[in-house]
Design an enzyme around this catalytic site. Sequence first.
Site, short mmCIF file in Angstrom:
data_model
loop_
_atom_site.label_atom_id
_atom_site.label_comp_id
_atom_site.label_asym_id
_atom_site.label_seq_id
_atom_site.Cartn_x
_atom_site.Cartn_y
_atom_site.Cartn_z
N CYS A 199 31.96 43.68 36.78
CA CYS A 199 30.95 42.65 36.42
C CYS A 199 29.55 43.22 36.22
CB CYS A 199 30.93 41.57 37.49
SG CYS A 199 31.13 42.19 39.16
N HIS B 132 24.95 37.84 39.26
CA HIS B 132 24.34 39.14 39.55
C HIS B 132 23.05 39.28 38.74
CE1 HIS B 132 27.94 40.09 41.57
NE2 HIS B 132 28.50 40.97 40.75
N1 LIG Z 1 34.49 38.45 41.73
C1 LIG Z 1 33.92 39.02 40.67
O1 LIG Z 1 32.75 38.77 40.32
C2 LIG Z 1 34.70 39.99 39.83
C3 LIG Z 1 34.18 40.42 38.61
C4 LIG Z 1 34.90 41.33 37.81
C5 LIG Z 1 36.11 41.77 38.25
N2 LIG Z 1 36.61 41.36 39.44
C6 LIG Z 1 37.91 41.88 39.86
O2 LIG Z 1 38.86 40.82 39.75
C7 LIG Z 1 39.88 40.98 40.76
C8 LIG Z 1 39.98 39.68 41.56
O3 LIG Z 1 38.74 39.44 42.19
P1 LIG Z 1 38.40 38.07 42.93
O4 LIG Z 1 36.95 38.15 43.19
O5 LIG Z 1 38.96 36.89 42.22
O6 LIG Z 1 39.22 38.27 44.32
P2 LIG Z 1 39.87 37.18 45.29
O7 LIG Z 1 39.06 35.95 45.30
O8 LIG Z 1 40.10 37.89 46.57
O9 LIG Z 1 41.29 36.84 44.60
C9 LIG Z 1 42.34 37.76 44.56
C10 LIG Z 1 43.55 37.13 43.90
O10 LIG Z 1 44.60 38.11 43.86
C11 LIG Z 1 45.76 37.57 44.51
N3 LIG Z 1 46.48 38.62 45.24
C12 LIG Z 1 46.02 39.40 46.25
N4 LIG Z 1 47.01 40.24 46.67
C13 LIG Z 1 48.10 39.97 45.91
C14 LIG Z 1 49.44 40.45 45.88
N5 LIG Z 1 49.85 41.43 46.71
N6 LIG Z 1 50.30 39.92 44.98
C15 LIG Z 1 49.89 38.94 44.13
N7 LIG Z 1 48.65 38.42 44.11
C16 LIG Z 1 47.76 38.94 45.00
C17 LIG Z 1 45.22 36.55 45.49
O11 LIG Z 1 46.26 35.65 45.80
P3 LIG Z 1 46.32 34.89 47.25
O12 LIG Z 1 45.47 33.67 47.11
O13 LIG Z 1 47.77 34.58 47.36
O14 LIG Z 1 45.82 35.84 48.27
C18 LIG Z 1 44.11 35.92 44.64
O15 LIG Z 1 44.67 35.01 43.72
C19 LIG Z 1 39.48 42.20 41.57
O16 LIG Z 1 40.13 43.33 41.08
C20 LIG Z 1 37.99 42.32 41.32
O17 LIG Z 1 37.52 43.65 41.47
C21 LIG Z 1 35.95 40.47 40.24
#
Ligand SMILES: NC(=O)c1ccc[n+]([C@@H]2O[C@H](COP(=O)([O-])OP(=O)(O)OC[C@H]3O[C@@H](n4cnc5c(N)ncnc54)[C@H](OP(=O)(O)O)[C@@H]3O)[C@@H](O)[C@H]2O)c1
Length: 338
Positions: free
Chosen positions: A128, A241
């Site tokens: 991001c 951000h």
């Molecule tokens: N947040 C941001 O601003 C942002 C920006 C760019 C990129 N990202 C990237 O996007 C990704 C997700 O980020 P997020 O912020 O959305 O994180 P998050 O809120 O922690 O969500 C993670 C998601 O992944 C699922 N998950 C976790 N472990 C898993 C597994 N073993 N098998 C299947 N599903 C699984 C979770 O499901 P459950 O609900 O079942 O745990 C949840 O749906 C990360 O790689 C992050 O670096 C995030």
Amino acid sequence: MFDSIAIVGATGAVGRLIRQMLEERDFPYEKITFLASKRSAGSTITFKGQEHTVQELTPESFQGIDLAIGSTPDDTAAEFVPWAKAAGCVVVDESGYWRMDPTVPLVVPEVNPEAIRDHQGVISSPNCSTTQMVVAMKPLHDAGRIRRVVVSTYQATSGAGVKGQQDLTEGSRAALDNSDYKYEAFKYPIAFNLIPQIGGPKHEGYTSEEMKMVHETHKIFADDTIRVCPTCVRVPVVNCHSETMLVETEKKITVAEARELFANFPGIKLIDDLDSGQYPMPSDCDGDDAVFIGRIREDLSSDNGLTFWCVSDNLRKGAATNAVQIAELLVKSAATAS
Ligand SMILES: NC(=O)c1ccc[n+]([C@@H]2O[C@H](COP(=O)([O-])OP(=O)(O)OC[C@H]3O[C@@H](n4cnc5c(N)ncnc54)[C@H](OP(=O)(O)O)[C@@H]3O)[C@@H](O)[C@H]2O)c1
């Protein structure tokens, strides 16, 4: 058009926004599947007025699915992307795991849409903090060739997912109540604090988040000679951000020229009037897909430098919007090819 699509990590902070984006942008598909971990399997998601049951991600999940948009932790993406590819499903991935793989295009549609042409089943969306920075860089780079960027980030807690958002609200409440709260996403209290570390130690005193901004910028612009010096800081802001950027170009760009370049660039909104106190702030940019720019001024310490302030919704343009825009490019290129 992709007949059958899936969101992997549909229950996460980014996954929720991807669902919203697909709905808002009326993304075309026939059937949609929501995948997450065992923890959320069986829970329900209401999407376009219909209830869907979240399914557990397994090696068989991608049978019959044409396109998956993934937003899971890196280790999950490392595992599921080969399952999807083996089933003939194209993946747009939000995680950091595949971004620097030379066979995987890293795409910001306003900056390098042509890169999707070379995909081999996986396309990555950048970190991001990189996405909003490269959108801000693009018009200046096209006009004057950027040689150096010094960037400091002020990153919201939603960048650390659902647990990051919870840490700020619950941690603030606990701090005001003088009670204990066990932080889950952050190593130190984020309430009423700043944490000058995002990611682990990676390279000569820079963190992994900072080195992502260096390497991903080089890959997106296909130019390793752009010098990037980042400092990433977590701040107690729920969403959006902010970044201060100092950009040095080969050819001088004046403040007036920069204003015009930013104002005419798709995906950028300019709010820049210090005299009347007009500049972008996270509270105003939340829920918007644009990259906002303000406080543009000449760098007082170099000849060809400009410095400015840049804010963007990290869950939207920094993640979900960018991923859905990549998926839209895929739909368009499939339509052109057929
Ligand atoms: N947040 C941001 O601003 C942002 C920006 C760019 C990129 N990202 C990237 O996007 C990704 C997700 O980020 P997020 O912020 O959305 O994180 P998050 O809120 O922690 O969500 C993670 C998601 O992944 C699922 N998950 C976790 N472990 C898993 C597994 N073993 N098998 C299947 N599903 C699984 C979770 O499901 P459950 O609900 O079942 O745990 C949840 O749906 C990360 O790689 C992050 O670096 C995030």
